[in-house]
Scaffold this active site. Structure first.
Site, PDB file in Angstrom:
ATOM      1  N   GLY A  15       0.782  -1.149  -0.070  1.00 20.77           N
ATOM      2  CA  GLY A  15      -0.009  -0.022  -0.007  1.00 20.77           C
ATOM      3  C   GLY A  15       0.776   1.189   0.033  1.00 20.77           C
ATOM      4  O   GLY A  15       2.050   1.459   0.571  1.00 20.77           O
ATOM      5  N   ARG A  76       0.977  -5.039  -5.564  1.00 20.86           N
ATOM      6  CA  ARG A  76       1.141  -6.163  -5.007  1.00 20.86           C
ATOM      7  C   ARG A  76       1.259  -7.383  -6.107  1.00 20.86           C
ATOM      8  O   ARG A  76       0.495  -7.147  -6.988  1.00 20.86           O
ATOM      9  CB  ARG A  76      -0.258  -6.500  -4.120  1.00 20.86           C
ATOM     10  CG  ARG A  76      -0.626  -5.180  -3.314  1.00 20.86           C
ATOM     11  CD  ARG A  76      -1.300  -5.936  -2.194  1.00 20.86           C
ATOM     12  NE  ARG A  76      -1.860  -4.544  -1.396  1.00 20.86           N
ATOM     13  CZ  ARG A  76      -1.591  -3.662  -0.456  1.00 20.86           C
ATOM     14  NH1 ARG A  76      -0.528  -4.188   0.136  1.00 20.86           N
ATOM     15  NH2 ARG A  76      -2.249  -2.769   0.121  1.00 20.86           N
ATOM     16  N   ASP A 107       5.531  -5.167   6.185  1.00 21.59           N
ATOM     17  CA  ASP A 107       6.223  -6.281   6.534  1.00 21.59           C
ATOM     18  C   ASP A 107       6.224  -7.205   5.170  1.00 21.59           C
ATOM     19  O   ASP A 107       6.942  -8.248   5.134  1.00 21.59           O
ATOM     20  CB  ASP A 107       5.706  -6.901   7.871  1.00 21.59           C
ATOM     21  CG  ASP A 107       4.469  -7.063   7.930  1.00 21.59           C
ATOM     22  OD1 ASP A 107       3.807  -6.816   6.914  1.00 21.59           O
ATOM     23  OD2 ASP A 107       4.023  -7.341   9.151  1.00 21.59           O
ATOM     24  N   THR A 129       4.114   2.427   5.530  1.00 22.45           N
ATOM     25  CA  THR A 129       2.847   1.901   5.930  1.00 22.45           C
ATOM     26  C   THR A 129       2.212   2.823   6.757  1.00 22.45           C
ATOM     27  O   THR A 129       2.626   3.317   7.840  1.00 22.45           O
ATOM     28  CB  THR A 129       2.577   0.589   6.240  1.00 22.45           C
ATOM     29  OG1 THR A 129       1.325   0.148   6.828  1.00 22.45           O
ATOM     30  CG2 THR A 129       3.686   0.142   7.462  1.00 22.45           C
ATOM     31  N   ASP A 131      -0.013   2.149   8.675  1.00 23.54           N
ATOM     32  CA  ASP A 131      -0.742   1.162   9.507  1.00 23.54           C
ATOM     33  C   ASP A 131       0.125   1.233  10.913  1.00 23.54           C
ATOM     34  O   ASP A 131      -0.341   0.912  12.027  1.00 23.54           O
ATOM     35  CB  ASP A 131      -0.998  -0.012   9.157  1.00 23.54           C
ATOM     36  CG  ASP A 131      -1.716  -0.199   8.216  1.00 23.54           C
ATOM     37  OD1 ASP A 131      -2.510   0.481   7.766  1.00 23.54           O
ATOM     38  OD2 ASP A 131      -1.698  -1.489   7.442  1.00 23.54           O
ATOM     39  N   ASP A 133       2.156  -0.766  11.819  1.00 22.62           N
ATOM     40  CA  ASP A 133       2.260  -2.157  12.437  1.00 22.62           C
ATOM     41  C   ASP A 133       3.632  -2.964  12.182  1.00 22.62           C
ATOM     42  O   ASP A 133       3.469  -4.208  12.032  1.00 22.62           O
ATOM     43  CB  ASP A 133       0.856  -2.986  11.743  1.00 22.62           C
ATOM     44  CG  ASP A 133       0.955  -3.122  10.360  1.00 22.62           C
ATOM     45  OD1 ASP A 133       1.815  -2.356   9.943  1.00 22.62           O
ATOM     46  OD2 ASP A 133       0.383  -3.670   9.639  1.00 22.62           O
ATOM     47  N   ARG A 175      -5.514  -2.143   8.785  1.00 22.03           N
ATOM     48  CA  ARG A 175      -5.605  -3.641   8.497  1.00 22.03           C
ATOM     49  C   ARG A 175      -5.919  -4.581   9.926  1.00 22.03           C
ATOM     50  O   ARG A 175      -6.977  -4.141  10.271  1.00 22.03           O
ATOM     51  CB  ARG A 175      -4.324  -3.947   7.950  1.00 22.03           C
ATOM     52  CG  ARG A 175      -4.419  -5.272   7.064  1.00 22.03           C
ATOM     53  CD  ARG A 175      -3.104  -5.622   6.746  1.00 22.03           C
ATOM     54  NE  ARG A 175      -2.438  -5.018   5.572  1.00 22.03           N
ATOM     55  CZ  ARG A 175      -2.199  -5.201   4.404  1.00 22.03           C
ATOM     56  NH1 ARG A 175      -2.426  -6.433   3.956  1.00 22.03           N
ATOM     57  NH2 ARG A 175      -1.503  -4.596   3.666  1.00 22.03           N
TER      58      ARG A 175
HETATM   59  P1  ADP Z   1       2.965  -4.595   2.658  1.00 20.27           P
HETATM   60  O1  ADP Z   1       4.548  -4.580   2.192  1.00 20.27           O
HETATM   61  O2  ADP Z   1       2.284  -3.153   2.785  1.00 20.27           O
HETATM   62  O3  ADP Z   1       2.814  -5.326   4.031  1.00 20.27           O
HETATM   63  P2  ADP Z   1       1.934  -6.813   1.080  1.00 20.27           P
HETATM   64  O4  ADP Z   1       1.777  -7.723   2.263  1.00 20.27           O
HETATM   65  O5  ADP Z   1       0.746  -6.835   0.269  1.00 20.27           O
HETATM   66  O6  ADP Z   1       2.033  -5.211   1.737  1.00 20.27           O
HETATM   67  O7  ADP Z   1       3.242  -7.331   0.491  1.00 20.27           O
HETATM   68  C1  ADP Z   1       3.694  -6.555  -0.724  1.00 20.27           C
HETATM   69  C2  ADP Z   1       4.304  -7.449  -1.463  1.00 20.27           C
HETATM   70  O8  ADP Z   1       5.423  -8.071  -1.110  1.00 20.27           O
HETATM   71  C3  ADP Z   1       3.374  -8.571  -2.075  1.00 20.27           C
HETATM   72  O9  ADP Z   1       2.435  -8.051  -3.299  1.00 20.27           O
HETATM   73  C4  ADP Z   1       4.495  -9.506  -2.609  1.00 20.27           C
HETATM   74  O10 ADP Z   1       4.965  -9.187  -3.798  1.00 20.27           O
HETATM   75  C5  ADP Z   1       5.545  -9.352  -1.716  1.00 20.27           C
HETATM   76  N1  ADP Z   1       5.470 -10.362  -0.521  1.00 20.27           N
HETATM   77  C6  ADP Z   1       4.673 -10.277   0.360  1.00 20.27           C
HETATM   78  N2  ADP Z   1       4.977 -11.233   1.394  1.00 20.27           N
HETATM   79  C7  ADP Z   1       5.772 -12.199   0.508  1.00 20.27           C
HETATM   80  C8  ADP Z   1       6.382 -13.251   0.746  1.00 20.27           C
HETATM   81  N3  ADP Z   1       6.206 -14.259   1.892  1.00 20.27           N
HETATM   82  N4  ADP Z   1       7.534 -13.715   0.119  1.00 20.27           N
HETATM   83  C9  ADP Z   1       7.937 -13.036  -0.937  1.00 20.27           C
HETATM   84  N5  ADP Z   1       7.364 -11.971  -1.305  1.00 20.27           N
HETATM   85  C10 ADP Z   1       6.047 -11.468  -0.483  1.00 20.27           C
HETATM   86  O1  F6P Z   2      -1.654  -1.454   4.693  1.00 22.58           O
HETATM   87  C1  F6P Z   2      -2.244  -0.141   4.386  1.00 22.58           C
HETATM   88  C2  F6P Z   2      -3.642  -0.293   4.041  1.00 22.58           C
HETATM   89  O2  F6P Z   2      -4.306   0.797   3.528  1.00 22.58           O
HETATM   90  C3  F6P Z   2      -4.470  -1.054   5.087  1.00 22.58           C
HETATM   91  O3  F6P Z   2      -4.859  -0.059   6.208  1.00 22.58           O
HETATM   92  C4  F6P Z   2      -5.607  -1.482   4.425  1.00 22.58           C
HETATM   93  O4  F6P Z   2      -6.167  -2.704   5.354  1.00 22.58           O
HETATM   94  C5  F6P Z   2      -4.914  -1.910   3.036  1.00 22.58           C
HETATM   95  O5  F6P Z   2      -3.750  -1.234   3.030  1.00 22.58           O
HETATM   96  C6  F6P Z   2      -5.811  -1.887   2.081  1.00 22.58           C
HETATM   97  O6  F6P Z   2      -5.071  -2.533   0.967  1.00 22.58           O
HETATM   98  P1  F6P Z   2      -5.633  -2.177  -0.676  1.00 22.58           P
HETATM   99  O7  F6P Z   2      -4.863  -0.917  -1.375  1.00 22.58           O
HETATM  100  O8  F6P Z   2      -4.931  -3.573  -1.350  1.00 22.58           O
HETATM  101  O9  F6P Z   2      -7.127  -2.194  -0.772  1.00 22.58           O
END
Ligand code: ADP
Ligand code: F6P
Length: 324
Positions: A15, A76, A107, A129, A131, A133, A175
């Site tokens: 995000g 993503r 994360d 982020t 959040d 978190d 989230r």
């Molecule tokens: P954020 O980084 O905000 O927590 P996501 O959890 O959607 O958001 O993760 C962002 C991107 O990081 C994912 O779309 C994916 O490409 C990569 N990613 C997430 N988890 C993993 C994982 N366990 N292994 C490899 N890549 C990952």
């Molecule tokens: O991690 C940031 C955030 O805005 C969260 O607060 C929310 O749950 C999520 O991303 C929404 O994600 P998306 O942009 O995929 O709808």
């Protein structure tokens, strides 16, 4: 001292968050200042796999520090969760001469960075982020702007809620974390704050409070509900039926992720961006930058991901007392 890596990449992932541009700008300028070459990767890991990569100059990052979103774009990318995707990502880095990479995201993005490190690409994560978190840090890029945006929006809902003598349930993002709700709940003087970390809230108690405060002549009742609890619309219907007080749900949604970053987000993101480049120059890998106990620090990604974070009990207790 000579740089251990000479060409670095930078991407934003997951995000978007206000302040990501300040971080990108700092990465580019600090790296150029150290005599490194910087490659900007578009659309996070998706763009890495597609080879959407170009060299960046000082000018490419001028006039962006004040802008919301991320000029690199974000995405993503499910392919990057696979071993094939990760190996391809590392190959793309090698193809473009990228020896080290700064990943700005949450994360999930760190887990991706971990995988690139396993494939021999030096990686540094920055906490991007809204959040808040991420356990290893007391600050994440975008949180400050998001809470200020949400706070201003909640003040506005409160105005109309008071005029109409309504109860308002306002749902904020986060989230599975309740930090945005907690901070806004206190800053907006909400009557109730519902966060997933304390899921055991008692709806009947909220209903009793509303009835009691109505009798005392209170003209509004603001409930800040975290996304992790959700169901604001059905909650509003139940509360209206039980209290007789008109109740409306407002889901603030994506407006919380946009807008010009606050001074704090621009400042912290800038320092963190520069710090990440210094780590890469020293040959460090699989690390994340955080702000903890009043200073910028770096942590091993594996250790950072294993850490847990709790809502501070004292702060939550104060929030409850002040809302009564
Ligand atoms: P954020 O980084 O905000 O927590 P996501 O959890 O959607 O958001 O993760 C962002 C991107 O990081 C994912 O779309 C994916 O490409 C990569 N990613 C997430 N988890 C993993 C994982 N366990 N292994 C490899 N890549 C990952
Ligand atoms: O991690 C940031 C955030 O805005 C969260 O607060 C929310 O749950 C999520 O991303 C929404 O994600 P998306 O942009 O995929 O709808």
């Amino acid at each position: 001292m000579a740089n251990k890596v000479n060409t670095i990449g930078v991407l934003t992932s997951g995000g978007d968050a206000p302040g990501m541009n300040a971080a990108v700008r700092a990465v580019v300028r600090k790296a150029l200042n150290r005599g490194m070459k910087v490659m900007g990767i578009q659309r996070g890991y998706k763009g890495l796999l597609a080879g959407e990569i170009r060299e960046m100059s000082r000018k490419d990052v001028s006039d962006i520090i004040q802008k919301g979103g991320t000029v690199l774009g974000t995405a993503r990318c499910s392919e990057f969760r696979t071993e094939e995707g990760q190996a391809k990502g590392a190959e793309m880095c090698k193809k473009f001469g990228i020896e080290g990479i700064v990943v700005i995201g949450g994360d999930g993005s760190y887990r991706g960075a971990q995988k690139l490190a396993e494939h021999g690409i030096n990686t540094i994560g920055l906490p991007g982020t809204i959040d808040l978190d991420i356990a290893c840090t007391d600050y994440t890029i975008g949180f400050d702007t998001a809470i200020n945006t949400a706070m201003q929006a909640i003040d506005k809902v409160r105005d109309t809620s008071s005029s109409h003598e309504r109860c308002s349930i306002i749902e904020v993002m986060g989230r599975n974390a309740g930090y945005i709700a907690l901070w806004c709940g206190v800053a907006n003087g909400a009557e109730d704050i519902l966060i997933p970390e304390k899921y055991g809230y008692d709806e009947q108690e909220i209903i009793n409070n509303i009835i009691k405060s109505r009798k005392k002549g209170k003209t509004h009742h603001i409930i800040i509900n975290a996304e992790g609890i959700g169901h604001s619309t059905s909650m509003a219907r139940r509360i209206e039926a039980a209290t007789g007080m008109e109740t409306r749900a407002t889901i603030l949604g994506y407006m919380q992720r946009g807008g010009s970053p606050t001074c704090k987000d621009r400042y912290y993101a800038s320092i963190m961006g520069a710090y990440a480049v210094d780590l890469l120059a020293e040959g460090k890998t699989n690390r994340v930058v955080g702000y903890k106990n009043g200073e910028f620090q770096d942590f091993d990604i594996d250790e950072a991901l294993a850490m847990t974070k709790e809502i501070p009990e004292y702060q939550y207790d104060v929030a409850k007392i002040l809302s009564m």
